[in-house]
Every structure is written in structure tokens, then in C-alpha cells.
Design a protein around this motif. Structure first.
Motif, PDB file in Angstrom:
ATOM      1  N   GLY A 106       8.630 -40.322 -30.712  1.00  0.00           N
ATOM      2  CA  GLY A 106       7.246 -40.605 -30.353  1.00  0.00           C
ATOM      3  C   GLY A 106       6.784 -39.758 -29.181  1.00  0.00           C
ATOM      4  O   GLY A 106       5.679 -39.218 -29.183  1.00  0.00           O
ATOM      5  N   LEU A 107       7.668 -39.606 -28.197  1.00  0.00           N
ATOM      6  CA  LEU A 107       7.292 -38.864 -26.993  1.00  0.00           C
ATOM      7  C   LEU A 107       7.170 -37.371 -27.261  1.00  0.00           C
ATOM      8  O   LEU A 107       6.466 -36.663 -26.550  1.00  0.00           O
ATOM      9  CB  LEU A 107       8.335 -39.094 -25.886  1.00  0.00           C
ATOM     10  CG  LEU A 107       8.365 -40.500 -25.305  1.00  0.00           C
ATOM     11  CD1 LEU A 107       9.490 -40.617 -24.292  1.00  0.00           C
ATOM     12  CD2 LEU A 107       7.041 -40.823 -24.643  1.00  0.00           C
ATOM     13  N   SER A 108       7.878 -36.868 -28.295  1.00  0.00           N
ATOM     14  CA  SER A 108       7.907 -35.421 -28.497  1.00  0.00           C
ATOM     15  C   SER A 108       6.644 -34.920 -29.185  1.00  0.00           C
ATOM     16  O   SER A 108       6.356 -33.728 -29.155  1.00  0.00           O
ATOM     17  CB  SER A 108       9.142 -35.033 -29.309  1.00  0.00           C
ATOM     18  OG  SER A 108       9.009 -35.517 -30.618  1.00  0.00           O
ATOM     19  N   LEU A 109       5.864 -35.816 -29.802  1.00  0.00           N
ATOM     20  CA  LEU A 109       4.686 -35.354 -30.547  1.00  0.00           C
ATOM     21  C   LEU A 109       3.653 -34.638 -29.671  1.00  0.00           C
ATOM     22  O   LEU A 109       3.229 -33.537 -30.006  1.00  0.00           O
ATOM     23  CB  LEU A 109       4.050 -36.534 -31.288  1.00  0.00           C
ATOM     24  CG  LEU A 109       4.903 -37.088 -32.425  1.00  0.00           C
ATOM     25  CD1 LEU A 109       4.228 -38.280 -33.066  1.00  0.00           C
ATOM     26  CD2 LEU A 109       5.178 -36.021 -33.466  1.00  0.00           C
ATOM     27  N   PRO A 110       3.250 -35.234 -28.540  1.00  0.00           N
ATOM     28  CA  PRO A 110       2.282 -34.512 -27.703  1.00  0.00           C
ATOM     29  C   PRO A 110       2.823 -33.175 -27.207  1.00  0.00           C
ATOM     30  O   PRO A 110       2.092 -32.190 -27.154  1.00  0.00           O
ATOM     31  CB  PRO A 110       2.044 -35.461 -26.524  1.00  0.00           C
ATOM     32  CG  PRO A 110       2.693 -36.735 -26.861  1.00  0.00           C
ATOM     33  CD  PRO A 110       3.598 -36.549 -28.003  1.00  0.00           C
ATOM     34  N   VAL A 143      -9.853 -40.882 -25.015  1.00  0.00           N
ATOM     35  CA  VAL A 143      -9.699 -39.433 -25.168  1.00  0.00           C
ATOM     36  C   VAL A 143     -11.050 -38.805 -25.481  1.00  0.00           C
ATOM     37  O   VAL A 143     -11.427 -37.762 -24.920  1.00  0.00           O
ATOM     38  CB  VAL A 143      -8.665 -39.101 -26.272  1.00  0.00           C
ATOM     39  CG1 VAL A 143      -8.702 -37.620 -26.607  1.00  0.00           C
ATOM     40  CG2 VAL A 143      -7.277 -39.509 -25.832  1.00  0.00           C
ATOM     41  N   ALA A 144     -11.827 -39.447 -26.365  1.00  0.00           N
ATOM     42  CA  ALA A 144     -13.145 -38.922 -26.729  1.00  0.00           C
ATOM     43  C   ALA A 144     -14.034 -38.819 -25.494  1.00  0.00           C
ATOM     44  O   ALA A 144     -14.691 -37.797 -25.257  1.00  0.00           O
ATOM     45  CB  ALA A 144     -13.789 -39.825 -27.777  1.00  0.00           C
ATOM     46  N   GLY A 158      -6.017 -34.121 -32.846  1.00  0.00           N
ATOM     47  CA  GLY A 158      -4.712 -34.093 -32.185  1.00  0.00           C
ATOM     48  C   GLY A 158      -4.363 -35.454 -31.606  1.00  0.00           C
ATOM     49  O   GLY A 158      -3.265 -35.974 -31.815  1.00  0.00           O
ATOM     50  N   ALA A 159      -5.348 -36.055 -30.904  1.00  0.00           N
ATOM     51  CA  ALA A 159      -5.094 -37.357 -30.275  1.00  0.00           C
ATOM     52  C   ALA A 159      -4.780 -38.412 -31.327  1.00  0.00           C
ATOM     53  O   ALA A 159      -3.857 -39.215 -31.168  1.00  0.00           O
ATOM     54  CB  ALA A 159      -6.302 -37.782 -29.450  1.00  0.00           C
ATOM     55  N   THR A 160      -5.534 -38.378 -32.418  1.00  0.00           N
ATOM     56  CA  THR A 160      -5.299 -39.368 -33.477  1.00  0.00           C
ATOM     57  C   THR A 160      -3.899 -39.210 -34.061  1.00  0.00           C
ATOM     58  O   THR A 160      -3.187 -40.200 -34.273  1.00  0.00           O
ATOM     59  CB  THR A 160      -6.355 -39.210 -34.586  1.00  0.00           C
ATOM     60  OG1 THR A 160      -7.642 -39.204 -33.985  1.00  0.00           O
ATOM     61  CG2 THR A 160      -6.256 -40.341 -35.592  1.00  0.00           C
ATOM     62  N   LEU A 161      -3.501 -37.951 -34.289  1.00  0.00           N
ATOM     63  CA  LEU A 161      -2.167 -37.721 -34.849  1.00  0.00           C
ATOM     64  C   LEU A 161      -1.077 -38.202 -33.889  1.00  0.00           C
ATOM     65  O   LEU A 161      -0.109 -38.846 -34.300  1.00  0.00           O
ATOM     66  CB  LEU A 161      -1.965 -36.234 -35.144  1.00  0.00           C
ATOM     67  CG  LEU A 161      -2.688 -35.711 -36.388  1.00  0.00           C
ATOM     68  CD1 LEU A 161      -2.455 -34.208 -36.539  1.00  0.00           C
ATOM     69  CD2 LEU A 161      -2.195 -36.443 -37.628  1.00  0.00           C
ATOM     70  N   VAL A 162      -1.245 -37.902 -32.605  1.00  0.00           N
ATOM     71  CA  VAL A 162      -0.235 -38.304 -31.624  1.00  0.00           C
ATOM     72  C   VAL A 162      -0.157 -39.826 -31.535  1.00  0.00           C
ATOM     73  O   VAL A 162       0.929 -40.419 -31.554  1.00  0.00           O
ATOM     74  CB  VAL A 162      -0.555 -37.687 -30.243  1.00  0.00           C
ATOM     75  CG1 VAL A 162       0.280 -38.341 -29.163  1.00  0.00           C
ATOM     76  CG2 VAL A 162      -0.314 -36.192 -30.273  1.00  0.00           C
ATOM     77  N   LEU A 212      -1.424 -55.183 -35.583  1.00  0.00           N
ATOM     78  CA  LEU A 212      -2.822 -55.324 -35.190  1.00  0.00           C
ATOM     79  C   LEU A 212      -3.025 -54.957 -33.722  1.00  0.00           C
ATOM     80  O   LEU A 212      -3.960 -54.249 -33.365  1.00  0.00           O
ATOM     81  CB  LEU A 212      -3.286 -56.767 -35.427  1.00  0.00           C
ATOM     82  CG  LEU A 212      -3.644 -57.105 -36.872  1.00  0.00           C
ATOM     83  CD1 LEU A 212      -4.129 -58.540 -36.973  1.00  0.00           C
ATOM     84  CD2 LEU A 212      -4.719 -56.143 -37.382  1.00  0.00           C
ATOM     85  N   ARG A 213      -2.099 -55.456 -32.881  1.00  0.00           N
ATOM     86  CA  ARG A 213      -2.227 -55.167 -31.453  1.00  0.00           C
ATOM     87  C   ARG A 213      -2.125 -53.677 -31.190  1.00  0.00           C
ATOM     88  O   ARG A 213      -2.888 -53.108 -30.426  1.00  0.00           O
ATOM     89  CB  ARG A 213      -1.156 -55.947 -30.676  1.00  0.00           C
ATOM     90  CG  ARG A 213      -1.531 -56.126 -29.212  1.00  0.00           C
ATOM     91  CD  ARG A 213      -0.546 -57.031 -28.495  1.00  0.00           C
ATOM     92  NE  ARG A 213       0.796 -56.495 -28.519  1.00  0.00           N
ATOM     93  CZ  ARG A 213       1.868 -57.207 -28.828  1.00  0.00           C
ATOM     94  NH1 ARG A 213       1.751 -58.460 -29.142  1.00  0.00           N
ATOM     95  NH2 ARG A 213       3.060 -56.643 -28.823  1.00  0.00           N
ATOM     96  N   ARG A 214      -1.134 -53.043 -31.864  1.00  0.00           N
ATOM     97  CA  ARG A 214      -0.957 -51.606 -31.651  1.00  0.00           C
ATOM     98  C   ARG A 214      -2.161 -50.836 -32.174  1.00  0.00           C
ATOM     99  O   ARG A 214      -2.577 -49.853 -31.572  1.00  0.00           O
ATOM    100  CB  ARG A 214       0.330 -51.119 -32.338  1.00  0.00           C
ATOM    101  CG  ARG A 214       1.586 -51.469 -31.610  1.00  0.00           C
ATOM    102  CD  ARG A 214       1.637 -50.860 -30.207  1.00  0.00           C
ATOM    103  NE  ARG A 214       2.248 -49.538 -30.187  1.00  0.00           N
ATOM    104  CZ  ARG A 214       1.595 -48.442 -29.875  1.00  0.00           C
ATOM    105  NH1 ARG A 214       0.321 -48.502 -29.572  1.00  0.00           N
ATOM    106  NH2 ARG A 214       2.210 -47.284 -29.853  1.00  0.00           N
ATOM    107  N   LEU A 215      -2.765 -51.285 -33.296  1.00  0.00           N
ATOM    108  CA  LEU A 215      -3.949 -50.612 -33.818  1.00  0.00           C
ATOM    109  C   LEU A 215      -5.088 -50.684 -32.804  1.00  0.00           C
ATOM    110  O   LEU A 215      -5.771 -49.685 -32.547  1.00  0.00           O
ATOM    111  CB  LEU A 215      -4.375 -51.258 -35.142  1.00  0.00           C
ATOM    112  CG  LEU A 215      -3.711 -50.708 -36.401  1.00  0.00           C
ATOM    113  CD1 LEU A 215      -4.124 -51.524 -37.611  1.00  0.00           C
ATOM    114  CD2 LEU A 215      -4.083 -49.240 -36.598  1.00  0.00           C
TER     115      LEU A 215
END
Ligand code: ATP
Ligand code: MG
Lengths: 322, 329
Positions: free
Chosen positions: A252-256, A19-20, A297-301, A6-9
Motif C-alpha cells: 500500500g505504501l509503495s503505490l504513491p 486532494v482536489a 493518481g490520487a484515486t488509484l493510490v 464502508l468506513r474505508r470508502l
């Protein structure tokens, strides 16, 4: 665990909102008028331009535009593409699968190659193999991605003729049987995926080597050997299991990095993904398409990072139950 | 008694940036069947390196063994055994427990699986069978609710429990020899006695030989049959526990004994040995103990003393024994 999710969400939602907002501000601060950008080669009267501005909602004040913009985003409405005269979402729907395929292939290459090399190096630190691989991975890491792409095109596309040098499919694609179609797609994927994946493989190898070396210095490795376990078990079960934790973080870091890298690679290989679409949309000041691509993109990352965090907690018993 | 383990002229050195570290230098001792040998010395004297050398757990490089070094177990030189064969000795014939139980257990594997994997490394048993035996071992070493604790990760246990797990793991294949490297140093004082009692009880039950390493000479009185005193990478004195305690032949041993508080010899101050342990990169010339020795003579500064007899089965490396009672071996 539930509270952690929940916290992470909640954190993720805040990040996506930021980002928006940032996208909105940066787009409107950027030089160039979106309407004029659509009529680059033709002269149009001020009336026509004003008419466009009105219909795109660009005539209202900034705060009003911002509220409308957020409202549309929440409803999942990305609006119309200024330049392509169809919903921005359509652009995404065509580009996203291509980018996902390319990114997954590159991710596979990065991690499969990087983990194997890093494990081998970390298990035999300061061996000749380790030193050789260190030189190679550092060299690959420092090659600019577009140059690597061009070299691949030249050598494997032009000279050897092994792989096509652009696009996702051949012109004859539609006439091929299913197996032929898959093979055709695969052949087109090889060079861009290698270009995008090799740099990552070098990074993963460097980090994983360090993680393995660190795991090997731990006392429990000595215990494992003292038990009479084979060196293979010591490496693959005891050292690797511990070195996986940094690898998950790296994932996790490699996605962006993957997303930004794909802009260049898609451009070089005329790969019709989100990167290429973004590149064209920015050139045409196509606000809505740029926004849509950035938000997806932001959502996927953010989602990818959340998955990585969850995996980390599941893989590390010390944090699993807290 | 026949020697089960014979260590001869063991020298272990490390190539480091600060130079060659001669951590262990010409160490020889025997471990007989059923015997407990206490290896005692201050921090940095080379006890752990000696223990690790026996099972060849020293990383090579940077570590290296001197050409004279031999470690004979059951007549076979472990230092020259192919690694496949060596693996059959590790854990099955000679097992080891370490100073820090927390870091010696793998944090991402359950304690039970770490025990059963030791069993499966040496015996052709099913996973189920190995797991059942691991639960029995947890019970044997005094862990309550062993069936549930089997699935615990190391961090869920106290230091004492972790060391019990390590002991259970070491005993899993019924080894002939147990090497215990300061098994209680990292534990609370109250727990130390419990772990020590457990080790003594299991040693009798399994009829093992034990190499018991400690920096506390006092502990050995109730534990060891024989004692070897290490200083500066070599054994300076060894003999039966009574002889060493009652007629210590080396000034260093005498210093250590003075440092042990004793009930039968009340004194209002505990005498330590002045000075500190030299570093292994630069041992003093001659006898390595001479800068700290209250009985230091001229020749001690120049020549390293050989091993002299100081009684039955009792030797010491000290020039004092040259003139007085012993004759050169
Ligand atoms: N891997 C290594 N590389 C370099 N030097 C080492 C290595 N392992 C041990 N040494 C050195 O060898 C010497 C003896 O160390 P050892 O760990 O055997 O001492 P010890 O008697 O067990 O001490 P303690 O009571 O602190 O455990 C020390 O000077 C140590 O720095
Ligand atoms: Mg030690």
C-alpha cells in the motif's frame, strides 16, 4: 467487514476531496499565468488574453471557480486542455495505460525480487549471503533513480544495444505481427521498469528481511521445528505467512512512491505516461490536465491502499472477523 | 529399566555481546522407559536450554554445544545426527510442549491444520485422514466440539485450550518421550490442575516417558518418579522422588523444600533461599551455590564439588558429602 469497507470508502472519499481542494489551491498559488503560458513565444494583445480567460472561466472569483471546479469533478468532467485544445480526459486515456503497465511491471520486479531476497536473508541472518545482499540493496537504494536510468540506457541501450532507450514502441511497430508487437513492447518496457522497480526491490528486501527475522524469533517457529517439519516448510509456511502482513502494508505504501517515481523515469525514457504528461502540463500551466492527472493518481493510490488494507484484514485471522 | 534417553556431559553456551553465556554446564541424566523425570530449578537455571538441546532446537549460532556433549536416544547421538534424520525423531519419537501456549502456536494457521501438519510430516496419510485424526486428538485432550474447534485460530481459544491443543499436537505421532517445559506456568491456577491431570492421564494411556520441567518442587511429589534439581546450569542433585524429598542431600534442595508450603509440617512462615540466582555470564567460582549457602565452607569458594552418592541411585554435588556419609564415585 462490511462496516469496515464502508468506513474505508468514506475515508477515501474525504482524502480524494482534500486532494482536489489542495490541487486547486496550489495551482492557483503557483507563479505563472495559464493563458500567457500558452503563448510563450508570441506576443498577443490583452483583449485576446481576456477572451481566453473568460472562455476558460478564469475571470470569475476564486470561490465561484472552486464550486464550478468541484461540480465538474463530481460529474467526471475534467474540461479542456488549455495547450492541446482537446478534452483533458483524452490526455489521460492515452497516458494512463502506459503508466499502469510501467507501474505494474515495476511493482512486480520490486516485490518478486525483494521478497525472494528478503526471505533468503531473513532465513539466514548474519550469514555471508545476508551481509553481501545488505550491502548491495543499500547501494541500489541510495542510487538516484534518474542516474540509474541513464546508466541503464548507456550500458544496455547504447553499448550493448540490447534494449531500445526510449518510447513504448519502435517506428516499425505497426508493420509487425501480433507476437512481434508484444515482443517490441516488452523490449521497450525492460529498462524503464527495471529503473523504477530496482529501488523498490531494495526497499522491499530490507523490510521483508526484518519481517522474516522477526517472524523467525517467534516461539511458534520453534514449535514448527519441534514437530519435525522440514526447514523449507518452516520458512515458507510458518515464517513467510506471518511476514506477509508487513509486506501487504508495504504494498500500500509503495503505490504513491511508484507514481512519483514514474515522473522521472517516464521523462528519462520518453515514456508517454501520466508522469510525462504531468510534467509537460505543469510547464504549460495546463490546469485542467494537471488536475485530471492528480485526481486519477490520487484515486488509484487511495484505491490501492484500500485494497491493501482489505488484504491485510483477510490475511490476518486476528482482525478478519472483527 | 533401560534408559531410553541418555544425556551425557551436556554443555550449551551462547555467544552474546555480554560475553559467553554458559547456560548449561556438564549436565548428565537418564530417562528410563515409562518414567517421569522431574527437572526443577529457579528461573534462569538452564531448564529450558537443557530441554531444547535434546531436540537440537537451540539456534546455532549463537548457541553451541560442548565437545563432550552427547544426547543418546535409542543408542543414537542426536547431537551428531544429520538434520534429515533428526527431523524423523522430532515430533515422532520425542515431542515437546512449551511454557507459553499462545506464542507457541502460529497465529495465522488454524489449530487443526497445525496438528494435522505434524501428522503429515511423519506419516504418509492423506490430508483428509490427517484432519480426521486431528479432530480425534482435539477430542482426546478434552476440547468440546472438536469438529468445529478444528477451524479455530489460536487467538480464539483460552490459554488452557491452547495448551490442550499443544498437547494434542505433541501426542499426534505417539512419541516415546514427551518433554513438558513448565506446561502450566502461564495458566490460571484453576486450569493448572486440569492440564496436569490431563498430562498424567495421557502419559499412562500412551505409556510415554516424560521429562517434566517445573520451578515448583511441590508439583513433582505427585508427578515424578525421579527428580533432578538444577542450579546455575548444572544438576546439583538427582534421585528417586521419595529420597530427594525425604533425605535431600544438597543444601539448595533443602532450601527449595523449605520454600514449599507443606501441610504436614505447619509453620507460620515460608523460608525462601536468601539471595538470587547468579547470571550465566558470570557464575560464582567453586560451587555455584556457595554465595547463598548457609553451610558454605572454605573449599566451596574455590573448587566445584564432584558428584557424590547420597544413597541408591541418588547423587548430589556438594562437598558436605565428602566427609560425612558418601564415598566418591
Ligand atoms: N538464545 C539465548 N541467547 C543467550 N542466552 C540465552 C539464550 N537462551 C537462554 N539463554 C540464557 O541461558 C540461561 C538459562 O535460561 P533458561 O531459559 O534455560 O532458564 P530456565 O531455567 O528455563 O528459566 P525459566 O524458569 O525462567 O524458564 C539464562 O541465563 C538465559 O539468559
Ligand atoms: Mg524455561
Amino acid at each position: 467487514m462490511g462496516r469496515f469497507v464502508l468506513r474505508r470508502l468514506a475515508q477515501s472519499a474525504v482524502i480524494v476531496f482534500l486532494v482536489a481542494t489542495l490541487t486547486f489551491v496550489l495551482l492557483r498559488m503557483a507563479p505563472g499565468d495559464p493563458v500567457r503560458a500558452q503563448f510563450r513565444d508570441v506576443t498577443v494583445s490583452q483583449e485576446v488574453i481576456d477572451e481566453y480567460r473568460r472562455s476558460w472561466g478564469l475571470d470569475r472569483s476564486m470561490p465561484v471557480q472552486y464550486v464550478q471546479y468541484l461540480g465538474n469533478l463530481i460529474r467526471g468532467d475534467f474540461g479542456q486542455s488549455f495547450s492541446l485544445h482537446r478534452p483533458a480526459w483524452d490526455v489521460i486515456r492515452e497516458a494512463l495505460p502506459n503508466t499502469v503497465v510501467l507501474a505494474l511491471a515495476a511493482l512486480g520486479i520490486s516485490f518478486a525480487t525483494g521478497m525472494v531476497l528478503g526471505t533468503a536473508q531473513g532465513a539466514n541472518p548474519n550469514s555471508r549471503m545476508d551481509h553481501t545482499l545488505t550491502v548491495i540493496t543499500l547501494a541500489v537504494f541510495s542510487i538516484p533513480i534518474f542516474w540509474l536510468g541513464l546508466m541503464f540506457m548507456l550500458v544496455f541501450g547504447q553499448w550493448m544495444g540490447w534494449f531500445p532507450i526510449g518510447g513504448e514502441v519502435s517506428p516499425v511497430y505497426r508493420g509487425l505481427p501480433l507476437v512481434g508487437q508484444l515482443a517490441d513492447r516488452f523490449r521497450h518496457l525492460v529498462l524503464p521498469a527495471l529503473t523504477l522497480g530496482l529501488g523498490g526491490a531494495a526497499v522491499v528486501a530490507r523490510f521483508h528481511r526484518a519481517a522474516m527475522a522477526e517472524a523467525f524469533a517467534e516461539n511458534f517457529i520453534r514449535t514448527a521445528r519441534a514437530k519435525g517439519l522440514s526447514e523449507q516448510t518452516v520458512v515458507l509456511k510458518h515464517a513467510l505467512r506471518n511476514a506477509l502482513l508487513p509486506a501487504i502494508t508495504m504494498f500500500g505504501l509503495s503505490l504513491p512512491v511508484l507514481f512519483s517515481g514514474s515522473v522521472l523515469v517516464e521523462y528519462v525514457f520518453a515514456w508517454h505516461g501520466m508522469g510525462l504528461a504531468a510534467f509537460e502540463a505543469v510547464g504549460r500551466r495546463d490546469y485542467n490536465v494537471v488536475t485530471a492527472i492528480t485526481m486519477i493518481g490520487a484515486t488509484l493510490v487511495v484505491a490501492g491502499n484500500m485494497v491493501a488494507d482489505l488484504l491485510y484484514r483477510l490475511a490476518d485471522p486476528r482482525t478478519a472477523e472483527s | 529399566m533401560t534408559a531410553l534417553l541418555r544425556v551425557r556431559h551436556l554443555s550449551t553456551s551462547f555467544q552474546t555481546e555480554a560475553g559467553l553465556v554458559r547456560a548449561v554446564d556438564d549436565v548428565s541424566f537418564d530417562l528410563a522407559e515409562g518414567e517421569t523425570l522431574g527437572l526443577v530449578g529457579e528461573s534462569g537455571s538452564g531448564k529450558t536450554v537443557t530441554a531444547l538441546s535434546i531436540l537440537r532446537l537451540i539456534p546455532q549460532p549463537p548457541g553451541a554445544f560442548g565437545p563432550e556433549s552427547r544426547i543418546e536416544y535409542d543408542g543414537v547421538d542426536l547431537l551428531r545426527l544429520p538434520s534429515r534424520e533428526l527431523r524423523k525423531v522430532r515430533g515422532a519419537q520425542i515431542a515437546m510442549i512449551f511454557q507459553e501456549p499462545m506464542s507457541s502456536l502460529n497465529p495465522v494457521l488454524t489449530v487443526g491444520s497445525q496438528i494435522s501438519e505434524a501428522i503429515r510430516a511423519h506419516e504418509p496419510v492423506s490430508r483428509k485422514e490427517a484432519n480426521d485424526r486431528a479432530v480425534e486428538l482435539l477430542d482426546l485432550v478434552g476440547i468440546p466440539e472438536p469438529g468445529r474447534r478444528f477451524r479455530d485460530y489460536p487467538h480464539q481459544m483460552s490459554g488452557g485450550m491452547q495448551q490442550r491443543v499443544m498437547i494434542g499436537m505433541a501426542l499426534s505421532c505417539r512419541p516415546k518421550i514427551l518433554i513438558a517445559d513448565e506446561p502450566t506456568t502461564a495458566l490460571d491456577v484453576t486450569i493448572q490442575a486440569q492440564i496436569l491431570d490431563l498430562l498424567l492421564e495421557l502419559k499412562e494411556r500412551f505409556a510415554m516417558s516424560v521429562l517434566f520441567i517445573t520451578h515448583d518442587l511441590g508439583v513433582l511429589a505427585g508427578v515424578a518418579d525421579r527428580v533432578a534439581v538444577m542450579y546455575g546450569g548444572s544438576i546439583v542433585e538427582q534421585g528417586p522422588v521419595r529420597a530427594v524429598f525425604e533425605q535431600p542431600a544438597h543444601p539448595y534442595t533443602r532450601g527449595l523444600l523449605h520454600a514449599v508450603p507443606r501441610v504436614d509440617r505447619p509453620s507460620d512462615r515460608i523460608e525462601g533461599i536468601p539471595g538470587s540466582v547468579p547470571t550465566a555470564t558470570a557464575w560464582p567460582s567453586g560451587c555455584r551455590f556457595h554465595p547463598r549457602c548457609s553451610e558454605c565452607m572454605k573449599r566451596c569458594e574455590v573448587d566445584a564439588p564432584p558428584s557424590y552418592s547420597a544413597g541408591t541411585d541418588h547423587t548430589a554435588r556438594c562437598w558436605l558429602l565428602d566427609q560425612s556419609e558418601g564415598q566418591r564415585q
